[in-house]
Scaffold this motif. Structure first.
Motif, PDB file in Angstrom:
ATOM      1  N   PHE A   1      33.808  41.777  11.903  1.00  0.00           N
ATOM      2  CA  PHE A   1      33.286  40.563  12.531  1.00  0.00           C
ATOM      3  C   PHE A   1      32.539  40.896  13.816  1.00  0.00           C
ATOM      4  CE2 PHE A   1      35.480  37.986   9.535  1.00  0.00           C
ATOM      5  CZ  PHE A   1      34.954  36.704   9.645  1.00  0.00           C
ATOM      6  N   ALA A   2      33.068  41.830  14.604  1.00  0.00           N
ATOM      7  CA  ALA A   2      32.378  42.214  15.836  1.00  0.00           C
ATOM      8  C   ALA A   2      31.020  42.833  15.527  1.00  0.00           C
ATOM      9  CB  ALA A   2      33.240  43.189  16.638  1.00  0.00           C
ATOM     10  N   MET A   3      30.979  43.705  14.533  1.00  0.00           N
ATOM     11  CA  MET A   3      29.713  44.333  14.149  1.00  0.00           C
ATOM     12  C   MET A   3      28.727  43.284  13.637  1.00  0.00           C
ATOM     13  SD  MET A   3      29.119  47.412  11.411  1.00  0.00           S
ATOM     14  CE  MET A   3      27.484  47.764  10.743  1.00  0.00           C
ATOM     15  N   ALA A   4      29.199  42.365  12.807  1.00  0.00           N
ATOM     16  CA  ALA A   4      28.316  41.304  12.298  1.00  0.00           C
ATOM     17  C   ALA A   4      27.793  40.442  13.435  1.00  0.00           C
ATOM     18  CB  ALA A   4      29.074  40.453  11.281  1.00  0.00           C
ATOM     19  N   GLY A   5      28.651  40.128  14.405  1.00  0.00           N
ATOM     20  CA  GLY A   5      28.225  39.320  15.540  1.00  0.00           C
ATOM     21  C   GLY A   5      27.150  40.001  16.367  1.00  0.00           C
ATOM     22  N   ILE A   6      27.283  41.318  16.560  1.00  0.00           N
ATOM     23  CA  ILE A   6      26.287  42.065  17.346  1.00  0.00           C
ATOM     24  C   ILE A   6      24.926  42.037  16.653  1.00  0.00           C
ATOM     25  CG2 ILE A   6      25.622  44.382  18.103  1.00  0.00           C
ATOM     26  CD1 ILE A   6      28.654  44.878  18.589  1.00  0.00           C
ATOM     27  N   HIS A   7      24.923  42.311  15.358  1.00  0.00           N
ATOM     28  CA  HIS A   7      23.643  42.356  14.646  1.00  0.00           C
ATOM     29  C   HIS A   7      23.066  40.957  14.447  1.00  0.00           C
ATOM     30  CE1 HIS A   7      23.717  46.657  14.026  1.00  0.00           C
ATOM     31  NE2 HIS A   7      24.981  46.567  13.665  1.00  0.00           N
ATOM     32  N   ALA A   8      23.918  39.953  14.332  1.00  0.00           N
ATOM     33  CA  ALA A   8      23.425  38.572  14.271  1.00  0.00           C
ATOM     34  C   ALA A   8      22.730  38.204  15.586  1.00  0.00           C
ATOM     35  CB  ALA A   8      24.570  37.612  13.980  1.00  0.00           C
ATOM     36  N   PHE A   9      23.287  38.651  16.697  1.00  0.00           N
ATOM     37  CA  PHE A   9      22.678  38.400  18.005  1.00  0.00           C
ATOM     38  C   PHE A   9      21.277  39.012  18.090  1.00  0.00           C
ATOM     39  CE2 PHE A   9      21.887  40.144  22.289  1.00  0.00           C
ATOM     40  CZ  PHE A   9      21.781  38.960  22.999  1.00  0.00           C
ATOM     41  N   VAL A  10      21.154  40.251  17.627  1.00  0.00           N
ATOM     42  CA  VAL A  10      19.847  40.907  17.663  1.00  0.00           C
ATOM     43  C   VAL A  10      18.866  40.193  16.741  1.00  0.00           C
ATOM     44  CG1 VAL A  10      18.611  43.048  17.205  1.00  0.00           C
ATOM     45  CG2 VAL A  10      20.874  43.136  18.248  1.00  0.00           C
ATOM     46  N   LEU A  11      19.321  39.776  15.563  1.00  0.00           N
ATOM     47  CA  LEU A  11      18.425  39.123  14.618  1.00  0.00           C
ATOM     48  C   LEU A  11      17.977  37.741  15.105  1.00  0.00           C
ATOM     49  CD1 LEU A  11      20.111  40.149  11.250  1.00  0.00           C
ATOM     50  CD2 LEU A  11      17.847  40.822  12.069  1.00  0.00           C
ATOM     51  N   LEU A  12      18.779  37.098  15.915  1.00  0.00           N
ATOM     52  CA  LEU A  12      18.350  35.833  16.498  1.00  0.00           C
ATOM     53  C   LEU A  12      17.182  36.048  17.461  1.00  0.00           C
ATOM     54  CD1 LEU A  12      21.780  34.084  17.130  1.00  0.00           C
ATOM     55  CD2 LEU A  12      19.938  33.220  15.674  1.00  0.00           C
ATOM     56  N   ARG A  13      17.153  37.191  18.115  1.00  0.00           N
ATOM     57  CA  ARG A  13      16.072  37.496  19.059  1.00  0.00           C
ATOM     58  C   ARG A  13      14.906  38.204  18.382  1.00  0.00           C
ATOM     59  NH1 ARG A  13      18.075  40.214  24.447  1.00  0.00           N
ATOM     60  NH2 ARG A  13      15.965  39.514  24.996  1.00  0.00           N
ATOM     61  N   HIS A  14      15.219  39.005  17.348  1.00  0.00           N
ATOM     62  CA  HIS A  14      14.187  39.773  16.641  1.00  0.00           C
ATOM     63  C   HIS A  14      14.417  39.611  15.139  1.00  0.00           C
ATOM     64  CE1 HIS A  14      13.305  41.710  20.513  1.00  0.00           C
ATOM     65  NE2 HIS A  14      14.617  41.890  20.640  1.00  0.00           N
ATOM     66  N   PRO A  15      14.038  38.477  14.554  1.00  0.00           N
ATOM     67  CA  PRO A  15      14.388  38.170  13.161  1.00  0.00           C
ATOM     68  C   PRO A  15      13.834  39.156  12.137  1.00  0.00           C
ATOM     69  CG  PRO A  15      13.598  36.216  14.320  1.00  0.00           C
ATOM     70  CD  PRO A  15      13.315  37.368  15.210  1.00  0.00           C
ATOM     71  N   GLY A  16      12.786  39.879  12.461  1.00  0.00           N
ATOM     72  CA  GLY A  16      12.159  40.713  11.448  1.00  0.00           C
ATOM     73  C   GLY A  16      12.638  42.149  11.394  1.00  0.00           C
ATOM     74  N   VAL A  17      13.586  42.523  12.213  1.00  0.00           N
ATOM     75  CA  VAL A  17      13.993  43.936  12.264  1.00  0.00           C
ATOM     76  C   VAL A  17      14.864  44.271  11.051  1.00  0.00           C
ATOM     77  CG1 VAL A  17      15.112  45.734  13.611  1.00  0.00           C
ATOM     78  CG2 VAL A  17      13.883  43.889  14.762  1.00  0.00           C
ATOM     79  N   ALA A  18      14.332  45.074  10.148  1.00  0.00           N
ATOM     80  CA  ALA A  18      15.026  45.384   8.896  1.00  0.00           C
ATOM     81  C   ALA A  18      16.322  46.149   9.128  1.00  0.00           C
ATOM     82  CB  ALA A  18      14.095  46.182   7.986  1.00  0.00           C
ATOM     83  N   PHE A  19      16.318  47.006  10.135  1.00  0.00           N
ATOM     84  CA  PHE A  19      17.520  47.814  10.408  1.00  0.00           C
ATOM     85  C   PHE A  19      18.741  46.926  10.594  1.00  0.00           C
ATOM     86  CE2 PHE A  19      20.477  49.536  13.549  1.00  0.00           C
ATOM     87  CZ  PHE A  19      20.835  50.745  12.960  1.00  0.00           C
ATOM     88  N   HIS A  20      18.600  45.862  11.358  1.00  0.00           N
ATOM     89  CA  HIS A  20      19.746  45.009  11.665  1.00  0.00           C
ATOM     90  C   HIS A  20      20.131  44.121  10.481  1.00  0.00           C
ATOM     91  CE1 HIS A  20      20.125  46.217  15.844  1.00  0.00           C
ATOM     92  NE2 HIS A  20      18.805  46.259  15.873  1.00  0.00           N
ATOM     93  N   ARG A  21      19.168  43.771   9.641  1.00  0.00           N
ATOM     94  CA  ARG A  21      19.516  43.048   8.422  1.00  0.00           C
ATOM     95  C   ARG A  21      20.354  43.937   7.499  1.00  0.00           C
ATOM     96  NH1 ARG A  21      14.814  39.015   6.148  1.00  0.00           N
ATOM     97  NH2 ARG A  21      14.525  37.798   8.060  1.00  0.00           N
ATOM     98  N   LYS A  22      19.963  45.192   7.403  1.00  0.00           N
ATOM     99  CA  LYS A  22      20.716  46.121   6.566  1.00  0.00           C
ATOM    100  C   LYS A  22      22.098  46.386   7.153  1.00  0.00           C
ATOM    101  CE  LYS A  22      16.428  48.183   4.961  1.00  0.00           C
ATOM    102  NZ  LYS A  22      15.491  49.322   5.064  1.00  0.00           N
TER     103      LYS A  22
END
Length: 445
Positions: free
Chosen positions: A193-214
Motif C-alpha cells: 500500500f505504501a508503494m502504491a501510494g507513492i507511485h499514485a502520488f507521482v502519477l497525479l503530478r506526471h500522469p504519462g510516466v510509464a515507469f510509475h504505471r508499471k
C-alpha cells in the motif's frame, strides 16, 4: 513517570520504530523479485530499473532495521532481566533461528545487490528469492516469541522458575499459526500500500510516466490480495483470542458484562468507572456471532476478571477500532480496484483511483502499528500472560528516563535520514524539464 513506565515506553518506542523497517524488509524483496522477473520475462528496462530501485530501498531499510533490531535485543536483556533470566532458556530457540535468518538475508542481499552483472541470471534471481524467504522467516520466528508471551506453554511454572522445559512446544504455542500469518500479511500489505501510494502520488503530478504505471502494476496485485486475505486471517485470530484470552477480547470490544448474544460495538470510548461505552453503535449479537459463530454464545465481560488483571481498556478498544477500520477501508479499495481490473482488463489509472490509493498509502502502516498496540496493551499487566507481571520483570536500575530520551533522539535522526534517502530514490525516477510533456520514460515506450 516511574521507571517502569519509562522502560515500557522505551520498549514500545523501539518496537514501533523497528516494526516499520522489519515489515519493509519482509515485503520489499518480494516486490523486488517480481519486478526483476517481469523485466527478464518482457525485456522491459523499466521493470529492471524498478527492481534496482527496490533493491537499494531494501538495503537502506535493512541497514536501519538491523540497527533498531540490535537495540531491541539489548533492551530485552537490560530492561527486562527477570524475564530473560528465567524464561530465556524456554524461548531461546526462535531467537536463535531468527539470527540465522537475519544473517542468511544479509548474505543473499549482498549477492543480489552486487552480483547483477557478476553471477548468472538464475543465481541472481535465486538470491533475490532467498532474501524474500529469509526476511519472512525472520519475522516468523520473532512473532513466535510474541505468541509465547501471549499464550505461554512448553514448561511447568514453579517458585524456582520454569521446569520440564520443552523448547519446541514453547516455540509453537497455541495460536501461532494465526498470529504469524496475521503479521506476515500485515508486512506485505503495509509495504504494498505504501508503494502504491507513492507511485499514485507521482502519477497525479506526471500522469504519462510509464515507469510509475508499471511500478503500480507490481504493487497493486500484492496490495489487493493481502487486503482481502487479512480480514479472513484476522477473524481466525480473533476467534482464538476469544477462547484463549477472553479478557483481551473484552477490552478490545469494550465488553464489561458477561452476556449471551453480546453486541458488536463500533466506535465509542469505554468508561471503566461506569462500565459503559458512550458513542458506540451496537450491532445486536454481532460479537457472539463473530467470536463463536453462535448468536446466543456467552461472551465473558471484564467484570468476570480481577480488576488488577484488566488491560488499559480504552487504549486497547480504540487501537482495535483503528485497526479494523483501516483494514476494512483497504479491503473495500481492493475490491473496487480488482473490479476495475476485471472489467477494463487493466489496472486503474484515473485521477479518482489515484487519489484513493494515495490517501490509502499510509493505512497499512497505521493498521500494523494499531494491531501491535492491541497485542501488547491487551496482554498487560503481564509480560508473560498469567505467569509473570511486567512490573516484576523490569530492571531495578534507576534513571531510565535518560536512555528513553536518548533513543528517542536517535530514532528521530534515523527516521529523517531514511526518509531523505528514500525520497532521493523516488526523485531519480521523475521526468526532467527537457524530457517532453510525458517524461523521458513515457517517450521511450
Amino acid at each position: 513517570m516511574t521507571d517502569l513506565l519509562y522502560a515500557r515506553a522505551q520498549m514500545g518506542l523501539s518496537l514501533a520504530f523497528h516494526i516499520v523497517f522489519a515489515a519493509a524488509g519482509v515485503a520489499l524483496p518480494v516486490l523486488m523479485v517480481l519486478s526483476d522477473w517481469k523485466g527478464r520475462r518482457t525485456g522491459d528496462a523499466d521493470y529492471q530499473k524498478l527492481s534496482q530501485k527496490l533493491a537499494k530501498g531494501t538495503a537502506i531499510l535493512f541497514a536501519v532495521g538491523a540497527v533498531s533490531g540490535t537495540v531491541l535485543s539489548f533492551e530485552l536483556g537490560l530492561l527486562w532481566p527477570e524475564f530473560m533470566g528465567q524464561y530465556g532458556e524456554v524461548i531461546g530457540l526462535p531467537f536463535s533461528l531468527e539470527g540465522v535468518a537475519f544473517f542468511t538475508e544479509a548474505i543473499f542481499l549482498g549477492i543480489y545487490l552486487y552480483g547483477r552483472e557478476r553471477v548468472s541470471p538464475g543465481m541472481h534471481m535465486s538470491s533475490g528469492v532467498m532474501v524474500a524467504v529469509s526476511g519472512a522467516a525472520s519475522a516468523f520466528f520473532v512473532t513466535l516469541v510474541n505468541t509465547f508471551m501471549n499464550h505461554p506453554s512448553g514448561f511447568t511454572p514453579s517458585a524456582s522458575g520454569p521446569m520440564d522445559v520443552q523448547p519446541l512446544v514453547a516455540m509453537f504455542s497455541p495460536g501461532w499459526q494465526y498470529q504469524t500469518a496475521h503479521v506476515l500479511l500485515s508486512c506485505y500489505q503495509a509495504s504494498a500500500f505504501a508503494m502504491a501510494g507513492i507511485h499514485a502520488f507521482v502519477l497525479l503530478r506526471h500522469p504519462g510516466v510509464a515507469f510509475h504505471r508499471k511500478a503500480l502494476s507490481v504493487a497493486l496485485p500484492l496490495a489487493c490480495v493481502t487486503a482481502l486475505l487479512q480480514p479472513v486471517v484476522g477473524d481466525l485470530s480473533a476467534k482464538h483470542v476469544a477462547k484463549a484470552q477472553p479478557v483481551k477480547l473484552a477490552a478490545m470490544e469494550g465488553q464489561f458484562e458477561t452476556e449471551r448474544g453480546a453486541p458488536l460495538r463500533l466506535g465509542g470510548l469505554p468508561n471503566v468507572e461506569t462500565g459503559e461505552v458512550p458513542y458506540a453503535v451496537d450491532i445486536p449479537k454481532g460479537l457472539s456471532i463473530l467470536a463463536f459463530a453462535d448468536p446466543d454464545a456467552e461472551v465473558k465481560g471484564l467484570n468476570a476478571f480481577p480488576r488488577d488483571e484488566w488491560p488499559p481498556v480504552a487504549k486497547v478498544h480504540v487501537a482495535f477500532q483503528i485497526m479494523v477500520g483501516t483494514g476494512s477501508a483497504m479491503a473495500l479499495l481492493a475490491l473496487v480496484t480488482l473490479g476495475w481490473r476485471w472489467r477494463k482488463k487493466a489496472w486503474p489509472h484515473g485521477r479518482k483511483m489515484m487519489w484513493a490509493w494515495l490517501l490509502s498509502g499510509p493505512l497499512g502502516v497505521v493498521a500494523m502499528e494499531a494491531g501491535w498496540l492491541v497485542t501488547e496493551w491487551g496482554r498487560q499487566p503481564w509480560i508473560l500472560r498469567g505467569v509473570m507481571r511486567t512490573a516484576d520483570a523490569v530492571t531495578p536500575v534507576p534513571h531510565l528516563a535518560a536512555p528513553f530520551w536518548t533513543f528517542t533522539v536517535v530514532y528521530l535522526f534515523l527516521g529523517v535520514t531514511v526518509v531523505l534517502l528514500l525520497v532521493r530514490q523516488v526523485a531519480g525516477t521523475l521526468p526532467t524539464r527537457d524530457s517532453g510533456p510525458l517524461g523521458g520514460e513515457a517517450n521511450a515506450n
